[in-house]
Write an enzyme that holds these catalytic residues in place. Structure first.
Site, PDB file in Angstrom:
ATOM      1  N   ILE A  47     -24.886 -33.702  79.554  1.00  0.00           N
ATOM      2  CA  ILE A  47     -24.678 -33.561  81.001  1.00  0.00           C
ATOM      3  C   ILE A  47     -24.954 -34.898  81.689  1.00  0.00           C
ATOM      4  CG2 ILE A  47     -25.267 -32.254  83.082  1.00  0.00           C
ATOM      5  CD1 ILE A  47     -26.245 -29.991  81.233  1.00  0.00           C
TER       6      ILE A  47
ATOM      7  N   ILE B  50     -39.778 -40.611  78.278  1.00  0.00           N
ATOM      8  CA  ILE B  50     -40.316 -40.120  79.563  1.00  0.00           C
ATOM      9  C   ILE B  50     -41.808 -39.791  79.467  1.00  0.00           C
ATOM     10  CG2 ILE B  50     -38.135 -39.312  80.554  1.00  0.00           C
ATOM     11  CD1 ILE B  50     -39.059 -36.412  79.707  1.00  0.00           C
TER      12      ILE B  50
ATOM     13  N   GLU C 264     -35.471 -31.899  75.220  1.00  0.00           N
ATOM     14  CA  GLU C 264     -34.961 -31.302  73.987  1.00  0.00           C
ATOM     15  C   GLU C 264     -34.256 -30.028  74.441  1.00  0.00           C
ATOM     16  OE1 GLU C 264     -34.954 -32.322  70.903  1.00  0.00           O
ATOM     17  OE2 GLU C 264     -36.067 -34.162  71.270  1.00  0.00           O
TER      18      GLU C 264
ATOM     19  N   THR D 195     -32.676 -24.629  83.531  1.00  0.00           N
ATOM     20  CA  THR D 195     -31.736 -23.694  82.916  1.00  0.00           C
ATOM     21  C   THR D 195     -31.976 -22.274  83.419  1.00  0.00           C
ATOM     22  OG1 THR D 195     -31.296 -22.632  80.786  1.00  0.00           O
ATOM     23  CG2 THR D 195     -33.409 -23.667  81.006  1.00  0.00           C
ATOM     24  N   ASP D 196     -30.939 -21.438  83.289  1.00  0.00           N
ATOM     25  CA  ASP D 196     -31.103 -20.015  83.619  1.00  0.00           C
ATOM     26  C   ASP D 196     -31.906 -19.285  82.534  1.00  0.00           C
ATOM     27  OD1 ASP D 196     -29.184 -20.051  81.603  1.00  0.00           O
ATOM     28  OD2 ASP D 196     -27.766 -18.735  82.632  1.00  0.00           O
ATOM     29  N   GLU D 197     -32.121 -19.955  81.387  1.00  0.00           N
ATOM     30  CA  GLU D 197     -32.815 -19.278  80.279  1.00  0.00           C
ATOM     31  C   GLU D 197     -34.274 -18.976  80.612  1.00  0.00           C
ATOM     32  OE1 GLU D 197     -31.746 -20.733  76.371  1.00  0.00           O
ATOM     33  OE2 GLU D 197     -29.858 -21.530  77.123  1.00  0.00           O
TER      34      GLU D 197
ATOM     35  N   TYR E  71     -37.740 -23.132  73.546  1.00  0.00           N
ATOM     36  CA  TYR E  71     -37.004 -23.987  74.493  1.00  0.00           C
ATOM     37  C   TYR E  71     -37.201 -23.487  75.919  1.00  0.00           C
ATOM     38  CZ  TYR E  71     -33.021 -25.535  77.336  1.00  0.00           C
ATOM     39  OH  TYR E  71     -32.246 -26.016  78.365  1.00  0.00           O
TER      40      TYR E  71
ATOM     41  N   LYS F  99     -39.090 -25.184  79.210  1.00  0.00           N
ATOM     42  CA  LYS F  99     -38.405 -25.467  80.483  1.00  0.00           C
ATOM     43  C   LYS F  99     -39.095 -24.712  81.629  1.00  0.00           C
ATOM     44  CE  LYS F  99     -35.185 -27.632  81.168  1.00  0.00           C
ATOM     45  NZ  LYS F  99     -34.964 -29.099  81.418  1.00  0.00           N
TER      46      LYS F  99
ATOM     47  N   LYS G 214     -23.910 -27.416  69.555  1.00  0.00           N
ATOM     48  CA  LYS G 214     -23.787 -26.320  70.516  1.00  0.00           C
ATOM     49  C   LYS G 214     -22.489 -25.552  70.242  1.00  0.00           C
ATOM     50  CE  LYS G 214     -27.541 -27.623  72.648  1.00  0.00           C
ATOM     51  NZ  LYS G 214     -27.645 -28.721  73.552  1.00  0.00           N
ATOM     52  N   LEU G 215     -22.450 -24.293  70.667  1.00  0.00           N
ATOM     53  CA  LEU G 215     -21.385 -23.386  70.214  1.00  0.00           C
ATOM     54  C   LEU G 215     -19.969 -23.962  70.355  1.00  0.00           C
ATOM     55  CD1 LEU G 215     -20.638 -20.525  69.138  1.00  0.00           C
ATOM     56  CD2 LEU G 215     -20.294 -19.879  71.534  1.00  0.00           C
TER      57      LEU G 215
ATOM     58  N   ARG H 125     -22.781 -15.272  77.628  1.00  0.00           N
ATOM     59  CA  ARG H 125     -23.203 -16.457  78.363  1.00  0.00           C
ATOM     60  C   ARG H 125     -22.247 -16.629  79.542  1.00  0.00           C
ATOM     61  NH1 ARG H 125     -26.840 -15.352  75.699  1.00  0.00           N
ATOM     62  NH2 ARG H 125     -28.074 -16.603  74.230  1.00  0.00           N
TER      63      ARG H 125
END
Ligand code: NAD
Ligand code: TYD
Length: 356
Positions: free
Chosen positions: A14, A62, A86, A135-137, A160, A164, A199-200, A224
């Site tokens: 991104i 970072i 990550e 993320t929405d996760e 993950y 986040k 990634k998928l 998703r």
């Protein structure tokens, strides 16, 4: 006077798309791209903008407090868009340590340096902004109905998403406790050019082109909410420019698909563009494999807040975004090849030499 924008993780999927968008559309910003160049960072993806007068690359971590402090001072950073992380759920299951380090401690280190420079040393101004990309996760897993809103309680279920969620909490805490001008975005699954082929979508595309099995976890019914990466990057710029500090904004594509639907669509698109594989449709390569542990069943975003407050909504339908994505990967096969054979990692040494 140009404003200096620190972009972290600008060599990731991104980040690359975001840096390109900023350099193409904004002459009021100078971008400092800070990236550690982990396996997911690909400096080659920005080779053609390397000499842009409004772009500076810095290799670094970072979590490195001294380096971040120095960057704030040296470049008078007034805005941060924080992507570095990550980002792959499967890797977080087999090796969560790096997720805690980068996603939690790295975010804390950035927040702390922004606080010191802008608030403690009084070097911030009314336009200083720290945008934390998330993320929405963090919201967990949905059943058959319902959507994630900004009020949905956090319920992360993978290492993950737990890391986040933790970083989101720190970002919000810095707003409430210190008044740091923090904004948070929580976005659904992105797809598009320059995505790492673990990634998928890029994984399936590369395997379909190579005639390899296409692994679908479990029954393929997990859902998703897919968003074309350019839409996400435009939403981030909108929030950076116009968002209210202290607020979170959900970003989503209104594109709920099962994984099987996505994989079947990719098979058909590849068949159409390059022809069948030995006279057989690529759907025959689909292979159901063991499910991911703790696999979230469904994500779906209610993006009405960013639409109503900031007038952002996605420009690309799923079909349009997928056309652009598949065409990009077909036109840029050397990009995927250099990632898969590892040669993309030589680029930094070649360009910058050892020790720089
Ligand atoms: P990515 O894995 O493709 O890129 C991550 C980048 O961060 C890489 O360039 C890597 O080198 C860099 N990085 C990693 N650790 C670092 C460290 N310690 N110091 C400096 N740089 C480091 O990730 P992405 O898919 O581009 O995601 C970017 C951000 O957006 C992440 O914060 C992720 O959680 C979030 N996000 C991603 C999606 C998605 O679908 N990809 C959706 C919503 C939110
Ligand atoms: P992924 O791209 O890893 O993103 P995330 O886990 O952050 O949503 O996976 C997207 C969906 O595809 C997820 O439900 C897991 C599934 N998946 C497969 O079925 N096969 C694969 O090989 C991969 C990588 C993912």
């Amino acid at each position: 006077m140009k404003k200096t924008l620190l972009v972290t993780g600008g060599c990731g999927f991104i980040g690359v798309n975001f840096v390109r968008l900023v350099l193409a559309t904004r002459d009021d910003l100078h971008v400092i791209n800070l990236d550690k160049l982990t396996y997911a960072g690909n400096l080659q993806s920005l080779a053609d903008v390397e000499d842009h007068p409004d772009y500076t690359f810095v290799r670094g971590d970072i979590c490195d407090d001294a380096l971040i402090g120095d960057l704030f001072e040296r470049h008078n950073i007034q805005a941060v868009v924080h992507f570095a992380a990550e980002s792959h759920v499967d890797r977080s299951i087999t090796g969560p340590d790096a997720f805690v380090r980068t996603n939690v401690f790295g975010t804390f280190t950035l927040l702390e340096n922004a606080r010191k420079y802008w608030l403690e040393h009084g070097r911030g101004n009314d336009e200083s902004r720290f945008l934390h990309v998330s993320t929405d996760e963090v919201y967990g897993s949905l059943g058959k109905t319902g959507y994630f809103t900004e009020e949905t309680p956090y319920d992360p279920r993978s290492p993950y998403s737990a890391s986040k969620a933790s970083s989101d909490h720190f970002a919000r805490a810095y707003f409430h406790t210190y008044g740091l001008p923090v904004l948070i975005t929580n976005c659904s699954n992105n797809y598009g050019p320059y995505q790492f082929p673990e990634k998928l979508i890029p994984l399936v595309l590369n395997n379909a082109l190579a005639g390899k099995p296409l692994p679908v976890y479990g029954d393929g019914g997990n859902i998703r909410d897919w968003l074309y990466v350019q839409d996400h990057c435009e939403a981030i710029l909108r929030v950076l420019d116009q968002g209210r500090v202290g607020q979170s904004y959900n970003i989503g594509g209104h594109n709920e698909k099962t994984n099987l639907e996505v994989v079947e669509k990719l098979c058909d698109m590849v068949d159409k563009r390059v022809g069948l594989l030995n006279n057989r449709p690529r759907r025959e390569l689909i292979t159901f494999v063991a499910d991911r542990p703790g696999h979230d069943r469904r994500y779906a975003i209610d993006a009405s807040k960013i639409d109503q407050e900031l007038g952002w909504r996605p420009k690309f339908t799923f079909d349009q975004g997928m056309e652009k994505t598949v065409d990009w990967y077909l036109k840029n096969r050397s990009w995927s090849e250099s990632v898969m054979d590892g040669s993309y990692q030589d680029y930094y040494e070649t360009m910058y030499g050892k020790g720089k």
